[in-house]
Each structure stands twice: as structure tokens, then as C-alpha cells.
Design a protein around this motif. Structure first.
Motif, PDB file in Angstrom:
ATOM      1  N   CYS A 125       0.915  -1.476  -0.021  1.00 43.19           N
ATOM      2  CA  CYS A 125       0.272  -0.106  -0.238  1.00 43.19           C
ATOM      3  C   CYS A 125       0.329   1.455   0.586  1.00 43.19           C
ATOM      4  O   CYS A 125       2.220   1.065  -0.129  1.00 43.19           O
ATOM      5  CB  CYS A 125      -0.964  -0.006   1.164  1.00 43.19           C
ATOM      6  SG  CYS A 125      -0.172   0.249   2.279  1.00 43.19           S
ATOM      7  N   ARG A 126       0.615   2.416   0.199  1.00 40.03           N
ATOM      8  CA  ARG A 126       1.261   3.848   0.398  1.00 40.03           C
ATOM      9  C   ARG A 126       2.392   3.784   1.348  1.00 40.03           C
ATOM     10  O   ARG A 126       3.233   3.913   1.077  1.00 40.03           O
ATOM     11  CB  ARG A 126       0.845   4.618   0.881  1.00 40.03           C
ATOM     12  CG  ARG A 126       1.516   6.141   0.398  1.00 40.03           C
ATOM     13  CD  ARG A 126       0.119   7.280   0.977  1.00 40.03           C
ATOM     14  NE  ARG A 126       0.237   8.143   2.281  1.00 40.03           N
ATOM     15  CZ  ARG A 126       0.987   8.161   2.824  1.00 40.03           C
ATOM     16  NH1 ARG A 126       2.011   8.053   2.312  1.00 40.03           N
ATOM     17  NH2 ARG A 126       0.610   8.962   4.224  1.00 40.03           N
ATOM     18  N   SER A 127       1.764   3.237   2.482  1.00 38.63           N
ATOM     19  CA  SER A 127       3.217   3.325   3.430  1.00 38.63           C
ATOM     20  C   SER A 127       3.318   2.025   4.793  1.00 38.63           C
ATOM     21  O   SER A 127       3.932   1.980   5.641  1.00 38.63           O
ATOM     22  CB  SER A 127       2.454   4.474   4.794  1.00 38.63           C
ATOM     23  OG  SER A 127       1.337   3.824   5.644  1.00 38.63           O
ATOM     24  N   GLY A 128       2.511   0.645   4.569  1.00 32.87           N
ATOM     25  CA  GLY A 128       2.449  -0.284   4.978  1.00 32.87           C
ATOM     26  C   GLY A 128       0.955  -0.796   6.113  1.00 32.87           C
ATOM     27  O   GLY A 128       1.326  -1.810   6.074  1.00 32.87           O
ATOM     28  N   GLY A 129       0.326  -0.043   6.750  1.00 34.30           N
ATOM     29  CA  GLY A 129      -0.457   0.130   7.431  1.00 34.30           C
ATOM     30  C   GLY A 129      -1.289  -0.935   6.658  1.00 34.30           C
ATOM     31  O   GLY A 129      -2.260  -1.867   7.107  1.00 34.30           O
ATOM     32  N   ARG A 130      -2.029   0.015   4.855  1.00 34.34           N
ATOM     33  CA  ARG A 130      -3.684  -0.784   4.907  1.00 34.34           C
ATOM     34  C   ARG A 130      -2.887  -2.174   4.510  1.00 34.34           C
ATOM     35  O   ARG A 130      -3.508  -3.414   4.146  1.00 34.34           O
ATOM     36  CB  ARG A 130      -3.608   0.155   3.786  1.00 34.34           C
ATOM     37  CG  ARG A 130      -4.497   1.134   4.030  1.00 34.34           C
ATOM     38  CD  ARG A 130      -5.148   2.063   2.805  1.00 34.34           C
ATOM     39  NE  ARG A 130      -4.254   2.346   2.095  1.00 34.34           N
ATOM     40  CZ  ARG A 130      -4.302   3.573   1.664  1.00 34.34           C
ATOM     41  NH1 ARG A 130      -5.119   3.300   0.990  1.00 34.34           N
ATOM     42  NH2 ARG A 130      -3.166   4.790   0.586  1.00 34.34           N
ATOM     43  N   SER A 131      -2.000  -2.235   3.582  1.00 35.27           N
ATOM     44  CA  SER A 131      -1.407  -3.812   3.195  1.00 35.27           C
ATOM     45  C   SER A 131      -1.250  -4.384   4.781  1.00 35.27           C
ATOM     46  O   SER A 131      -1.001  -6.056   4.580  1.00 35.27           O
ATOM     47  CB  SER A 131      -0.239  -3.697   2.594  1.00 35.27           C
ATOM     48  OG  SER A 131       0.773  -2.942   3.293  1.00 35.27           O
ATOM     49  N   GLY A 132      -0.385  -3.880   5.844  1.00 32.58           N
ATOM     50  CA  GLY A 132      -0.745  -4.403   6.867  1.00 32.58           C
ATOM     51  C   GLY A 132      -1.468  -5.320   7.278  1.00 32.58           C
ATOM     52  O   GLY A 132      -1.935  -6.669   7.693  1.00 32.58           O
ATOM     53  N   ARG A 133      -3.186  -4.636   7.281  1.00 28.04           N
ATOM     54  CA  ARG A 133      -4.787  -5.511   7.735  1.00 28.04           C
ATOM     55  C   ARG A 133      -4.861  -6.603   6.584  1.00 28.04           C
ATOM     56  O   ARG A 133      -5.392  -6.741   7.136  1.00 28.04           O
ATOM     57  CB  ARG A 133      -5.560  -3.221   7.626  1.00 28.04           C
ATOM     58  CG  ARG A 133      -4.803  -2.985   8.809  1.00 28.04           C
ATOM     59  CD  ARG A 133      -6.306  -2.124   9.432  1.00 28.04           C
ATOM     60  NE  ARG A 133      -6.939  -1.184   8.004  1.00 28.04           N
ATOM     61  CZ  ARG A 133      -5.999  -0.035   7.797  1.00 28.04           C
ATOM     62  NH1 ARG A 133      -5.197   0.434   8.822  1.00 28.04           N
ATOM     63  NH2 ARG A 133      -6.800   0.212   6.246  1.00 28.04           N
ATOM     64  N   ALA A 134      -4.801  -6.084   4.981  1.00 35.45           N
ATOM     65  CA  ALA A 134      -4.857  -6.573   4.323  1.00 35.45           C
ATOM     66  C   ALA A 134      -4.488  -8.208   4.644  1.00 35.45           C
ATOM     67  O   ALA A 134      -4.893  -9.298   4.378  1.00 35.45           O
ATOM     68  CB  ALA A 134      -4.324  -6.663   3.404  1.00 35.45           C
ATOM     69  N   ALA A 135      -3.241  -8.015   4.867  1.00 35.06           N
ATOM     70  CA  ALA A 135      -2.211  -9.636   4.988  1.00 35.06           C
ATOM     71  C   ALA A 135      -2.561 -10.047   6.052  1.00 35.06           C
ATOM     72  O   ALA A 135      -3.432 -11.907   6.337  1.00 35.06           O
ATOM     73  CB  ALA A 135      -0.664  -9.224   5.170  1.00 35.06           C
ATOM     74  N   GLU A 136      -2.938  -9.346   7.419  1.00 31.54           N
ATOM     75  CA  GLU A 136      -3.749 -10.214   8.535  1.00 31.54           C
ATOM     76  C   GLU A 136      -5.146 -10.970   8.039  1.00 31.54           C
ATOM     77  O   GLU A 136      -5.004 -11.794   8.333  1.00 31.54           O
ATOM     78  CB  GLU A 136      -3.977  -8.760   9.320  1.00 31.54           C
ATOM     79  CG  GLU A 136      -4.188  -9.550  10.822  1.00 31.54           C
ATOM     80  CD  GLU A 136      -4.621  -8.652  11.968  1.00 31.54           C
ATOM     81  OE1 GLU A 136      -5.226  -8.877  12.623  1.00 31.54           O
ATOM     82  OE2 GLU A 136      -3.753  -7.146  11.909  1.00 31.54           O
ATOM     83  N   PHE A 137      -6.321 -10.091   7.511  1.00 34.57           N
ATOM     84  CA  PHE A 137      -7.240 -10.818   7.120  1.00 34.57           C
ATOM     85  C   PHE A 137      -6.567 -11.980   6.417  1.00 34.57           C
ATOM     86  O   PHE A 137      -7.532 -12.996   6.838  1.00 34.57           O
ATOM     87  CB  PHE A 137      -8.130  -9.188   6.642  1.00 34.57           C
ATOM     88  CG  PHE A 137      -9.311 -10.662   5.174  1.00 34.57           C
ATOM     89  CD1 PHE A 137     -10.365 -10.680   6.300  1.00 34.57           C
ATOM     90  CD2 PHE A 137      -8.846 -10.598   4.428  1.00 34.57           C
ATOM     91  CE1 PHE A 137     -11.802 -11.403   5.902  1.00 34.57           C
ATOM     92  CE2 PHE A 137     -10.410 -11.425   3.700  1.00 34.57           C
ATOM     93  CZ  PHE A 137     -11.512 -11.633   4.584  1.00 34.57           C
ATOM     94  N   LEU A 138      -6.015 -12.004   5.592  1.00 37.57           N
ATOM     95  CA  LEU A 138      -5.778 -12.831   4.267  1.00 37.57           C
ATOM     96  C   LEU A 138      -5.381 -14.054   4.861  1.00 37.57           C
ATOM     97  O   LEU A 138      -5.878 -15.207   4.730  1.00 37.57           O
ATOM     98  CB  LEU A 138      -4.782 -12.870   3.264  1.00 37.57           C
ATOM     99  CG  LEU A 138      -6.141 -11.461   1.843  1.00 37.57           C
ATOM    100  CD1 LEU A 138      -4.497 -11.401   1.347  1.00 37.57           C
ATOM    101  CD2 LEU A 138      -6.947 -12.221   1.843  1.00 37.57           C
ATOM    102  N   ASP A 139      -4.306 -13.648   6.331  1.00 40.33           N
ATOM    103  CA  ASP A 139      -3.604 -14.681   7.217  1.00 40.33           C
ATOM    104  C   ASP A 139      -4.269 -15.647   7.971  1.00 40.33           C
ATOM    105  O   ASP A 139      -4.295 -17.034   7.968  1.00 40.33           O
ATOM    106  CB  ASP A 139      -2.703 -14.319   7.459  1.00 40.33           C
ATOM    107  CG  ASP A 139      -1.936 -14.821   8.287  1.00 40.33           C
ATOM    108  OD1 ASP A 139      -0.724 -15.852   7.983  1.00 40.33           O
ATOM    109  OD2 ASP A 139      -1.457 -15.587   9.672  1.00 40.33           O
TER     110      ASP A 139
END
Length: 98
Positions: free
Chosen positions: A63-77
Motif C-alpha cells: 500500500c502507500r505506507s504499509g498500514g493498509r497492506s498490513g491489515r489486508a495481510a492479517e485478514f488473508l493470513d
């Protein structure tokens, strides 16, 4: 959550490694440039588009700074997917964009 640096991702891209990169930024953000080969699935659409992903593959979330992608990664994990979050997002990316 497993993480990878933007520099490590750039190195893999430069070596021609086949990567599954999911960019969870909004469409207008991606219009400013994304990592070559990345697929845009905005964070708000990840759950409804989960059937486009394969549990046998590994995905790098961006994502832009790592926060949204972290949430997406947690959800998918939590759904059983093999995901890695790119630390610092596109703000840390120094490689080519398309």
C-alpha cells in the motif's frame, strides 16, 4: 505477520522472480504508479475478491505506507493465505513503477 522490505522486493523484481504482488491502494493512488506486475485490489474489495487468490501461492501485499497492506495481510493470513507485508509501502519503494 511476516514482512519484507521494499529493497528486498525490488531485488526480487530485478532478478526476474515471478512474484504475486497485490497493491491494496485505491485506484486513483495506483494511477500515480505501481510496482510492475502488481495487481490492484483496493483494501475495501479484498474480502469480496478473495476468490481471485490461490491459497497455494505466496502474495506480497503493498500500500502507500504499509498500514493498509498490513491489515489486508492479517485478514488473508487468518483465511489461510500465505502473505507477506511490504514494510513502508510505496513510500519506501525506490524501484521502477508503471
Amino acid at each position: 505477520m511476516t514482512e519484507i522490505t521494499a529493497k528486498e522486493v525490488e531485488s526480487l523484481v530485478n532478478k526476474g522472480k515471478a512474484l504475486n504482488i497485490i497493491d491494496v491502494r485505491e485506484v486513483d493512488e495506483v494511477a500515480d504508479g505501481k510496482i510492475p506486475g502488481a495487481v490492484n485490489i483496493p483494501l475495501g474489495h479484498v474480502e469480496s475478491r478473495i476468490d481471485e487468490l490461490d491459497k497455494s501461492e505466496k502474495y506480497i501485499m503493498v500500500c502507500r505506507s504499509g498500514g493498509r497492506s498490513g491489515r489486508a495481510a492479517e485478514f488473508l493470513d487468518n483465511q489461510g493465505y500465505n502473505v507477506i507485508n511490504m514494510q513502508g509501502g510505496m513510500l519506501s519503494w525506490k524501484g521502477e513503477v508503471c
